[in-house]
Scaffold this motif. Structure first.
Motif, PDB file in Angstrom:
ATOM      1  N   GLY A 246       0.785  -1.135  -0.118  1.00 55.18           N
ATOM      2  CA  GLY A 246      -0.049  -0.093   0.121  1.00 55.18           C
ATOM      3  C   GLY A 246       0.897   1.154   0.099  1.00 55.18           C
ATOM      4  O   GLY A 246       0.339   2.423   0.049  1.00 55.18           O
ATOM      5  N   VAL A 247       2.008   1.188  -0.166  1.00 58.09           N
ATOM      6  CA  VAL A 247       3.114   2.300  -0.203  1.00 58.09           C
ATOM      7  C   VAL A 247       4.127   1.983  -0.928  1.00 58.09           C
ATOM      8  O   VAL A 247       4.483   0.781  -1.314  1.00 58.09           O
ATOM      9  CB  VAL A 247       3.595   2.817   1.467  1.00 58.09           C
ATOM     10  CG1 VAL A 247       2.534   3.015   2.184  1.00 58.09           C
ATOM     11  CG2 VAL A 247       4.458   1.513   1.893  1.00 58.09           C
ATOM     12  N   ASN A 288       9.344  13.209   5.145  1.00 58.04           N
ATOM     13  CA  ASN A 288       9.371  12.955   6.567  1.00 58.04           C
ATOM     14  C   ASN A 288       8.283  12.293   7.081  1.00 58.04           C
ATOM     15  O   ASN A 288       7.360  12.678   7.815  1.00 58.04           O
ATOM     16  CB  ASN A 288       9.373  14.391   7.272  1.00 58.04           C
ATOM     17  CG  ASN A 288      10.266  15.444   7.072  1.00 58.04           C
ATOM     18  OD1 ASN A 288      11.663  15.048   7.029  1.00 58.04           O
ATOM     19  ND2 ASN A 288      10.171  16.824   6.803  1.00 58.04           N
ATOM     20  N   PRO A 289       8.068  10.948   6.579  1.00 63.18           N
ATOM     21  CA  PRO A 289       7.120  10.029   6.905  1.00 63.18           C
ATOM     22  C   PRO A 289       7.211   9.780   8.640  1.00 63.18           C
ATOM     23  O   PRO A 289       8.494   9.879   8.981  1.00 63.18           O
ATOM     24  CB  PRO A 289       7.329   8.784   5.954  1.00 63.18           C
ATOM     25  CG  PRO A 289       8.961   8.820   5.704  1.00 63.18           C
ATOM     26  CD  PRO A 289       9.270  10.457   5.803  1.00 63.18           C
ATOM     27  N   ARG A 290       6.273   9.168   8.934  1.00 66.56           N
ATOM     28  CA  ARG A 290       6.386   8.806  10.342  1.00 66.56           C
ATOM     29  C   ARG A 290       7.176   7.494  10.438  1.00 66.56           C
ATOM     30  O   ARG A 290       6.988   6.496   9.693  1.00 66.56           O
ATOM     31  CB  ARG A 290       5.145   8.352  10.921  1.00 66.56           C
ATOM     32  CG  ARG A 290       4.120   9.497  11.031  1.00 66.56           C
ATOM     33  CD  ARG A 290       4.579  10.666  11.760  1.00 66.56           C
ATOM     34  NE  ARG A 290       3.721  11.818  12.136  1.00 66.56           N
ATOM     35  CZ  ARG A 290       2.671  11.887  12.877  1.00 66.56           C
ATOM     36  NH1 ARG A 290       2.773  11.109  14.082  1.00 66.56           N
ATOM     37  NH2 ARG A 290       1.985  12.843  13.000  1.00 66.56           N
ATOM     38  N   THR A 291       8.287   7.445  11.445  1.00 68.64           N
ATOM     39  CA  THR A 291       9.206   6.391  11.634  1.00 68.64           C
ATOM     40  C   THR A 291       9.028   5.526  13.033  1.00 68.64           C
ATOM     41  O   THR A 291       8.683   6.354  14.036  1.00 68.64           O
ATOM     42  CB  THR A 291      10.482   6.857  11.200  1.00 68.64           C
ATOM     43  OG1 THR A 291      11.066   7.566  12.015  1.00 68.64           O
ATOM     44  CG2 THR A 291      10.467   6.856   9.745  1.00 68.64           C
ATOM     45  N   VAL A 312       0.662   2.311   7.898  1.00 68.44           N
ATOM     46  CA  VAL A 312       1.865   1.619   7.581  1.00 68.44           C
ATOM     47  C   VAL A 312       2.941   2.806   8.404  1.00 68.44           C
ATOM     48  O   VAL A 312       2.765   3.955   8.327  1.00 68.44           O
ATOM     49  CB  VAL A 312       2.405   1.400   6.232  1.00 68.44           C
ATOM     50  CG1 VAL A 312       3.740   1.006   6.234  1.00 68.44           C
ATOM     51  CG2 VAL A 312       1.299   0.880   5.372  1.00 68.44           C
ATOM     52  N   VAL A 313       3.889   2.090   9.111  1.00 71.57           N
ATOM     53  CA  VAL A 313       5.132   2.957   9.593  1.00 71.57           C
ATOM     54  C   VAL A 313       6.345   2.443   9.230  1.00 71.57           C
ATOM     55  O   VAL A 313       6.659   1.080   9.090  1.00 71.57           O
ATOM     56  CB  VAL A 313       4.983   2.980  11.402  1.00 71.57           C
ATOM     57  CG1 VAL A 313       6.195   3.515  11.815  1.00 71.57           C
ATOM     58  CG2 VAL A 313       3.709   3.603  11.702  1.00 71.57           C
TER      59      VAL A 313
END
Length: 337
Positions: A246-247, A288-291, A312-313
Motif C-alpha cells: 500500500g506504499v 518526513n514520513p512517520r518512523t 503503515v509505519v
C-alpha cells in the motif's frame, strides 16, 4: 414404595427488589468500611513482613482453610505474578505429607480470621521447629495463630456483610485487600516493571503488548517496495503493486529514507487530474514520513498509527537507513491490537 422427601425448608418470602438493593448497598458499605478501618492500623508489622519476604531465599507458602483458603490461593497467585515466588499449601493436606513442600528457606503466610483453625494450627509447631518464619493474617490478635506467628497482620473487621453476621464476607474481603497491599509493597520494593509482569503472562494480551517488538513483526528485505527518487511514476506503481504494502518507500543510494508515497496520495493525485506519466517518485512522495525503531514495542507502533491515522509505519535506524515497515494488519495478526 414410600416416596422420598426432601428435608423441610423455611418458606421463602416474596422477593422485594427494594430490599435486595438495600442489602447489596449495605454489603458494599460494610466491606468498604472494613478495608478503610485497616488503613490506620497498617504499621510496623506490615513493614517487617515486607522486609522478611524480600529477604526470603525460598518461596512464600500461603496456607488457609475454608474461605481463607480460597483467599490464600488468590494471594499466592498475585504474589507469584508480581515477582514474589509463592505457592498455596492446603493445611489439611500438609498434615498428610504436603508439608514437605515447605522448606526452612521459605516464609509461611497463614490466614485465619478466627486464628483457631484446627488444621492450620496443627502444622504450626512443626513449621516453627523447621525454623520457618510464620506471618499470620488474622482478625484476632490474641488467637492461637497469632501466638505462634513471628509477625501478625491485623485483618480484623467489626462485622460481616452477611445480614446474619455469619458468612465470611467482609473478613475475606479484608484478607484479599491486605494480601494485595503486601503484594503491591513487594512489587514496588523489588523495582518490578511492566515488562517483568508481562514475562509471567506471556499468553495474555498484556504479554503480547509488552513483549512483542517491532523487529518481531516488521517486513524487511525484498518485501519492501523501495524506489529511487528519480523512479518514473509508472515504475513506482508497479513496485507498489508487486509488494502489496500500500506504499512505495523512496530511498537514496545509501538506502536512507527520503519519503513515502501511499494509496491515499494516489487517490488525491487522480482527483486533481494531474498527468501522472510526467511525475517521478521524488516529486509526489511525502517528506518526513512517520518512523519507528526496530527495538520499539509493537504497541508503540500501533499508538503512532492511531495518532497519525495511518496504516503503515517505516522502521529506520538512527542514521535514517531503512530497515523495514510494519502495517496495521501485521499488528492485528499478532493480536497486539
Amino acid at each position: 414404595m414410600t416416596p422420598l422427601h426432601c428435608p423441610a425448608m423455611s418458606t421463602v418470602p416474596p422477593f422485594d427488589p427494594d430490599l435486595a438493593l438495600q442489602r447489596g448497598r449495605q454489603a458494599l458499605q460494610i466491606e468498604a468500611a472494613g478495608i478503610q478501618a485497616m488503613v490506620p492500623r497498617l504499621g510496623e508489622s506490615f513493614v517487617r513482613a515486607v522486609q522478611v519476604v524480600l529477604a526470603c531465599q525460598g518461596r512464600v507458602a500461603v496456607m488457609g482453610m475454608g474461605k481463607s483458603g480460597h483467599v490464600g490461593r488468590k494471594i499466592a497467585a498475585t504474589l507469584a505474578s508480581t515477582g514474589t515466588p509463592a505457592l498455596f499449601v492446603h493445611p489439611a493436606e500438609a498434615s498428610h505429607g504436603d508439608l514437605g513442600m515447605v522448606t526452612a528457606k521459605d516464609v509461611v503466610l497463614a490466614l485465619s480470621n478466627s486464628g483457631e483453625s484446627d488444621e492450620l494450627n496443627a502444622v504450626l509447631p512443626v513449621l516453627k521447629r523447621l525454623g520457618v518464619t510464620i506471618i499470620a493474617m488474622t482478625g484476632r490478635a490474641e488467637s492461637s495463630l497469632a501466638r505462634h506467628a513471628s509477625l501478625v497482620l491485623d485483618s480484623f473487621v467489626a462485622e460481616e456483610a452477611c445480614p446474619l453476621n455469619l458468612a465470611p464476607t467482609a473478613s475475606t474481603t479484608a484478607q484479599i485487600a491486605l494480601g494485595d497491599a503486601l503484594a503491591v509493597a513487594l512489587l514496588d520494593a523489588r523495582g518490578f516493571k511492566p515488562e517483568d509482569f508481562a514475562r509471567s503472562h506471556p499468553g495474555g494480551a498484556l504479554g503480547r503488548k509488552l513483549l512483542t517488538h517491532v523487529r518481531d513483526l516488521m517486513r524487511s528485505g525484498a518485501d519492501l517496495p523501495r524506489v529511487a527518487p528519480d523512479t518514473p511514476f509508472t515504475d513506482m506503481m508497479r513496485e507498489m503493486s508487486a509488494k502489496a504494502l500500500g506504499v512505495a518507500i523512496v530511498v537514496d543510494a545509501s538506502d536512507r529514507v527520503q519519503g513515502i508515497f501511499t494509496d491515499g496520495d494516489l487517490r488525491r493525485l487522480v482527483e486533481k487530474g494531474q498527468d501522472l506519466r510526467s511525475l517521478t517518485a521524488a516529486t509526489v512522495a511525502s517528506k518526513n514520513p512517520r518512523t519507528v525503531s526496530a527495538e520499539a514495542l509493537a504497541v508503540d507502533a500501533a499508538d503512532l498509527m492511531e495518532e497519525a491515522r495511518i496504516t503503515v509505519v517505516l522502521v529506520v535506524a538512527t542514521d535514517g537507513t531503512l530497515q523495514g515497515a510494519i502495517t496495521i494488519n501485521d499488528l492485528m495478526r499478532a493480536k497486539v491490537i
